[in-house]
Every structure is written in structure tokens, then in C-alpha cells.
Design a protein around this motif. Structure first.
Motif: not given
Length: 116
Positions: A36-40
């Protein structure tokens, strides 16, 4: 190939990482991917995932946006020595959480911090 009881893999298995939706609470769905990827876009809690299967492993690649964000964890995420991982507090930096599901309530996690 399928031998009648299980899949036999003779080469690399690859999947496209799935982007997680940023928010105050982020809940990965382990049925959709391993990676998964995430940019909060705010401080957030990485909630316990849905569709947990023992033996699944993968990663969550986190990219800090212009304002570094903090992370809290659901109760199923377990860390070495019981010490929760802290994200790199520098805008634009990358951290990766590597996970391994041991049981429906125990997901081992290791942090590779500040990769550049």
C-alpha cells in the motif's frame, strides 16, 4: 500452476500497490493488496485492517506531505519491544512499514525510516 491442492509458483509474484485514502483514520483492506501507499494529510491512526489472513505480508509506504504528520496505531499492530514506530518528521520524506500477519489480532511491524 495449480496442482489440485495448492498454487505452485515458479517465478516472481508482483502486485501494484494500492493507494490508501488519507484521513483521521486509515483502514487498509488486506483483501485488495499486500502493498500500500499513503500520503497523509493530517495526523492519523492506522486502524486495524479488514480481511486479515494469517501469513499475509507486505508493506505500507508513507510519504510525508508539506507538513509532517504523526501516526497512532490500532491494537493489532505489534512492534519490537512494544515500542511504537514514529514516522520521520520531515516534509517529503519516506517511511515504510513492513508487516507480517501472525494471527487475526497480531500483525508484526518493522519500520524502515527516512529512506532517501
Amino acid at each position: 500452476t495449480f496442482d489440485g491442492t495448492s498454487w505452485v509458483l515458479t517465478g516472481a509474484v508482483r502486485g501494484t500497490p494500492v493507494a490508501l485514502t488519507a484521513g483521521a483514520t486509515v483502514t487498509p483492506d488486506f483483501a485488495t493488496a499486500n502493498d500500500f501507499t499513503l500520503t497523509p494529510n493530517q495526523n492519523f491512526t492506522l486502524n486495524n485492517p479488514s480481511n486479515i489472513v494469517v501469513g499475509q505480508s507486505g508493506s505500507i509506504k508513507i510519504t510525508q506531505d508539506a507538513t509532517p504528520r504523526t501516526i497512532a496505531y490500532g491494537s493489532n499492530w505489534k512492534f519490537s519491544g512494544g515500542v511504537l514506530a514514529t514516522l520521520t518528521a520531515i516534509a517529503g520524506r519516506f517511511d515504510t512499514l513492513y508487516y507480517d500477519v501472525r494471527s487475526s489480532t497480531h500483525i508484526e511491524v518493522n519500520l524502515l525510516a527516512d529512506t532517501r
